[in-house]
Enzyme design. Structure first.
Site, PDB file in Angstrom:
ATOM      1  N   HIS A   1      -6.062 -15.896   5.667  1.00 40.50           N
ATOM      2  CA  HIS A   1      -7.310 -15.818   5.016  1.00 40.50           C
ATOM      3  C   HIS A   1      -7.116 -16.629   4.035  1.00 40.50           C
ATOM      4  CE1 HIS A   1      -8.159 -11.473   6.616  1.00 40.50           C
ATOM      5  NE2 HIS A   1      -7.186 -11.406   6.350  1.00 40.50           N
TER       6      HIS A   1
ATOM      7  N   ASP B   1     -10.701 -13.489  -0.446  1.00 43.68           N
ATOM      8  CA  ASP B   1     -10.200 -12.427   0.383  1.00 43.68           C
ATOM      9  C   ASP B   1      -8.865 -11.905   0.236  1.00 43.68           C
ATOM     10  OD1 ASP B   1     -11.279 -13.797   1.924  1.00 43.68           O
ATOM     11  OD2 ASP B   1     -10.174 -13.918   3.588  1.00 43.68           O
TER      12      ASP B   1
ATOM     13  N   HIS C   1      -4.544  -6.717   5.561  1.00 42.81           N
ATOM     14  CA  HIS C   1      -2.800  -6.535   5.549  1.00 42.81           C
ATOM     15  C   HIS C   1      -2.389  -6.159   4.145  1.00 42.81           C
ATOM     16  CE1 HIS C   1      -2.834  -8.614   9.262  1.00 42.81           C
ATOM     17  NE2 HIS C   1      -1.099  -8.590   9.121  1.00 42.81           N
TER      18      HIS C   1
END
Length: 314
Positions: free
Chosen positions: A222, A226, A181
């Site tokens: 996450h 990350d 994302h």
């Protein structure tokens, strides 16, 4: 009033048709590269699906972001996805604004070529990273006790290739470092910062990227690492690849031709015209004037064209 609306609609339609013809010519030239970038999006999804088979749930790792940010909860996980959808859709619509608006700073096909190049390079690094070490997923469906945390061995190759779309994409586990994302979000933000024109929107885009990062961690989709790795990796990837790619012609000044000429084609035409001039042959005046003006200077002095300007290409 109806006459005014009809006249404006006619102008808009002509503008859309003209821009479409230009972009179609670019698409015919660059379609292989665009297709390769789109196909790699499927390969990236296939890799993320593959690592889910390797995922083993376990205790959630200690994480600084989890300690600082309150947990949104499973029922509020849609918030970060909604913001990401807004970023994706708004960026996609903006890339097509040259079809409608009078001011144009780029060609849509060429812009998406750059975006796909940034995405592919970042996703290659992401695939290498999450296959190197599989972390226990912090998301709710990836935790111990969830039926989705472990995938049974695939029964056929078709099952793997279809990646159980869209369910397999939404409820994936194991593809953690680094956030996909944030790859898309940062690539879109960096691209708009270079080719966009509204300073406020540029500032707002960075704010949205920061909020998106916090929401992802708060949703426990996450780990913080990350997100952190995505921030410096994507910025570095875009910086170095942007230096390697040929710069797009700037359309904002209005001095560029409607369709950008290939560098080799331009050089070949200049050499050919220069040879004709040296041999005493004539060059089509309208064609010569257009090419010289494209480069920002007029090469005519009365009825005489300076051969020095032909040699230098200016």
């Amino acid at each position: 009033m109806p006459l005014y609306i009809a006249r404006e609609a006619s102008k808009l339609w002509r503008k859309v048709c003209m821009e479409t013809s230009v972009e179609l010519q670019l698409l015919m030239e660059k379609w292989r590269l665009l297709l390769a970038g789109i196909i790699f999006q499927y390969i990236h999804g296939l890799a993320a699906r593959g690592v889910h088979y390797l995922h083993r749930p376990g205790p959630t790792l200690q994480d600084l972001g989890f300690m600082i940010l309150p947990e949104l909860g499973k029922e509020r996980g849609y918030i970060s996805e909604s913001l990401f959808t807004f970023v994706f859709v708004s960026f996609a619509l903006w890339t097509f604004h040259p079809f409608v608006y009078h001011s144009k700073r780029f060609y849509t096909v060429l812009l998406w070529l750059r975006v796909l190049a940034f995405l592919v390079a970042s996703q290659v690094l992401r695939i290498i990273t999450f296959y190197s070490t599989q972390l226990p997923g912090p998301n709710y469906h990836c935790r111990e006790g969830s039926e989705l945390a472990r995938l049974p061995a695939p029964k056929s190759v078709t099952e793997v290739l279809l990646i159980n779309f869209p369910h397999g994409v939404i409820y994936g586990c194991g593809d953690l470092i680094f956030s996909s994302h944030m790859i898309f979000t940062l690539v879109f933000v960096l691209t708009y910062n270079k080719y966009g024109s509204k300073r406020f929107i540029k500032f707002l885009a960075w704010v949205i990227a920061i909020v998106q990062s916090l929401l992802i961690v708060a949703s426990r989709k996450h780990y913080t690492v990350d997100i952190v790795v995505a921030w410096y990796t994507v910025n570095l990837v875009v910086f170095f690849i942007d230096k390697k790619l040929p710069e797009m012609p700037d359309r904002s000044s209005g001095s560029q031709p409607l369709l950008p000429l290939n560098v080799k084609e331009k050089d070949g035409k200049f050499r050919e015209d220069h040879r004709k001039l040296l041999n005493g042959n004539t060059v089509d005046a309208a064609d010569w004037r257009q090419r010289v003006q494209v480069n920002g200077k007029h090469g005519e002095d009365g009825n005489h064209i300076h051969s020095n300007s032909v040699v230098s290409g200016t």
